[in-house]
Design an enzyme around this catalytic site. Structure first.
Site, PDB file in Angstrom:
ATOM      1  N   ASP A 130      -5.314  -3.126  -5.107  1.00 31.25           N
ATOM      2  CA  ASP A 130      -6.333  -2.660  -6.051  1.00 31.25           C
ATOM      3  C   ASP A 130      -7.599  -3.482  -5.845  1.00 31.25           C
ATOM      4  O   ASP A 130      -7.650  -4.663  -6.190  1.00 31.25           O
ATOM      5  CB  ASP A 130      -5.803  -2.816  -7.480  1.00 31.25           C
ATOM      6  CG  ASP A 130      -6.806  -2.378  -8.525  1.00 31.25           C
ATOM      7  OD1 ASP A 130      -7.924  -1.953  -8.160  1.00 31.25           O
ATOM      8  OD2 ASP A 130      -6.480  -2.476  -9.720  1.00 31.25           O
ATOM      9  N   HIS A 160      -1.509  -6.343  17.177  1.00 31.64           N
ATOM     10  CA  HIS A 160      -0.103  -6.755  17.123  1.00 31.64           C
ATOM     11  C   HIS A 160       0.102  -8.099  17.829  1.00 31.64           C
ATOM     12  O   HIS A 160       1.142  -8.740  17.673  1.00 31.64           O
ATOM     13  CB  HIS A 160       0.775  -5.683  17.770  1.00 31.64           C
ATOM     14  CG  HIS A 160       2.166  -5.620  17.225  1.00 31.64           C
ATOM     15  ND1 HIS A 160       2.802  -6.708  16.659  1.00 31.64           N
ATOM     16  CD2 HIS A 160       3.056  -4.594  17.166  1.00 31.64           C
ATOM     17  CE1 HIS A 160       4.016  -6.362  16.282  1.00 31.64           C
ATOM     18  NE2 HIS A 160       4.195  -5.091  16.577  1.00 31.64           N
TER      19      HIS A 160
END
Length: 429
Positions: free
Chosen positions: A369, A153
């Site tokens: 994908d 983060h």
């Protein structure tokens, strides 16, 4: 169910081309500096395909090669974070683990247990120091896989991680010409400052927190939206969004479970993470990399019982205050630093109790994908904060999953709340 996992290999993947000398010192922004030192995780589930042996050596090597290529574009991810100030982009690479999971993918995907899912990611979430990114490639007995990622983060938010994954998947399909180049300008927009006196780790919790999934169907969400549209508080305005309606509903159930009304000495606030990219002038594209989110505080008006329908408007108004003028003040840094120091002090003293909401709904979570189709489920394991709710789209796209983190004693009451049970799909986790 308990997952049995064995890590069978670990290697370091380096960028396919060296980072130019003038890019080797990547400055962290003010928003990076004040972000907590934790990893943001994400898990992508892909079923076995009879025509594509996704766990084959050839496929694995293709995945690693495309990762190496995309790291040349996302060069800070292959560096090392130093002193909460800079990323030394020395092309040291990222750890890539390969693991075998002793069960079928469907046994996990059909009812994921947040506590067990942490075994599918490469790092402990509260151990974010130098490494910006890590990946674990999990192979199931059926041939299905889970790609588990952790991004620090300190270097990027959830949308930054999703943008990276999308670019990696595009490269894996051999469509490099369609990759959008990330923008690394956050330190220019939000210059770093001296944050001494503020501890970014405030709020990180290592124990006594339980995470559970609650799934809301589209019909249940519509009922809640209709409920919180009533009473005239949203007259001449758009009806509640899915996130607005679910936030208010979960807030009500949280307040009831914790018997907050019996603790008038405490201030209870709803806190929403807000993506600033579209709120800047000019707006930033989604592939702008870094931490571009801040939080909106909503302290509900006194006496807001079930008969009061104004809370959606209050939440909307609070989020609306994070506008262009807010961003301009934020870019100066010091005023906001004083504000978060004050909030952190109240949190540590127990004077302020927050229920935090963050949403990945409508983010491109299901678009990754790698060449074997889109994921059948995307989610995350238990996180390191209490009183936290993470919203994600269901795989069908019309429902919402809420991953709720509460103290164990609060979760016992929360999960048995009659109204919550009426509005959620039954799960065992």
């Amino acid at each position: 169910m308990r997952l049995e996992i064995e890590v069978i290999s670990k290697e370091v993947i380096k960028p396919s081309s060296p980072t130019p000398d003038h890019l080797r010192h990547y400055q962290l922004s003010f928003l990076d500096q004040i972000s907590p030192p934790v990893y943001n995780p994400l898990l992508l589930f892909y079923p076995a395909d009879g025509d594509v042996k996704i766990n084959s050596t050839e496929k694995t090597n293709q995945l690693k090669q495309s990762l190496s290529e995309v790291l040349s574009l996302y060069y800070p991810l292959a560096g090392r974070i130093q002193d909460n100030l800079v990323v030394e982009c020395t092309d040291e690479g990222i750890p890539f683990f390969q693991a075998e999971v002793r069960c079928r993918l469907s046994q996990v995907a059909e009812n994921p247990a947040p506590g067990e899912l942490s075994k599918l990611i490469p790092f402990a979430l509260d151990d974010a120091e130098e490494l910006p990114l890590g990946i674990q490639y999990n192979i199931f007995e059926c041939g299905g896989i889970v790609v588990g990622l952790c991004i620090s983060h300190k270097i990027g938010d959830a949308l930054s991680l999703l943008t990276f994954i999308k670019s990696w998947a595009t490269s894996s399909r051999g469509e490099e010409d369609h990759i959008m180049r990330p923008g690394f300008i956050s330190a220019t927009l939000f210059p770093p400052i001296n944050i001494s006196g503020f501890k970014p780790a405030t709020g990180i919790t290592k124990g006594d927190v339980v995470a559970k999934r609650f799934v809301f169907s589209s019909s249940s969400i519509e009922l809640l939206k209709e409920k919180y549209s009533a009473g005239g508080s949203l007259e001449n305005q758009r009806p509640p969004s899915r996130v607005e309606a679910l936030s208010v509903f979960i807030w009500r159930r949280f307040m009831a479970a914790t018997k907050a009304e019996s603790r008038p000495e405490r201030i209870y606030s709803m806190v929403h993470a807000v993506n600033l990219r579209s709120r800047m002038e000019p707006p930033l594209p989604e592939f702008s990399f870094g931490n571009y989110s801040r939080i909106a505080f909503t302290t509900p008006s006194a006496g807001t019982g079930e008969e009061n329908y104004s809370l959606v408007r209050q939440v909307r108004d609070s989020i609306g205050k994070l506008d262009r003028k807010y961003v301009e003040k934020l870019q100066k840094g010091s005023e906001h630093l004083d504000f978060i120091k004050e909030q952190a002090a109240g949190f540590l003293k127990g004077e302020i109790v927050c229920l935090n909401f963050t949403s990945l709904c409508r983010f491109p979570t299901y678009e990754s994908d790698f060449g074997w189709g889109k994921p059948v489920w995307v989610g995350c394991p238990s996180l390191t904060f209490k009183n936290l709710v993470v919203f994600t789209d269901t795989a069908s796209g019309d429902g919402v999953e809420a991953l709720v983190h509460l103290k164990e004693e609060d979760m016992v009451k929360f999960q048995e709340d009659e109204q919550l049970l009426q509005h959620t799909v039954a799960t065992t986790c």
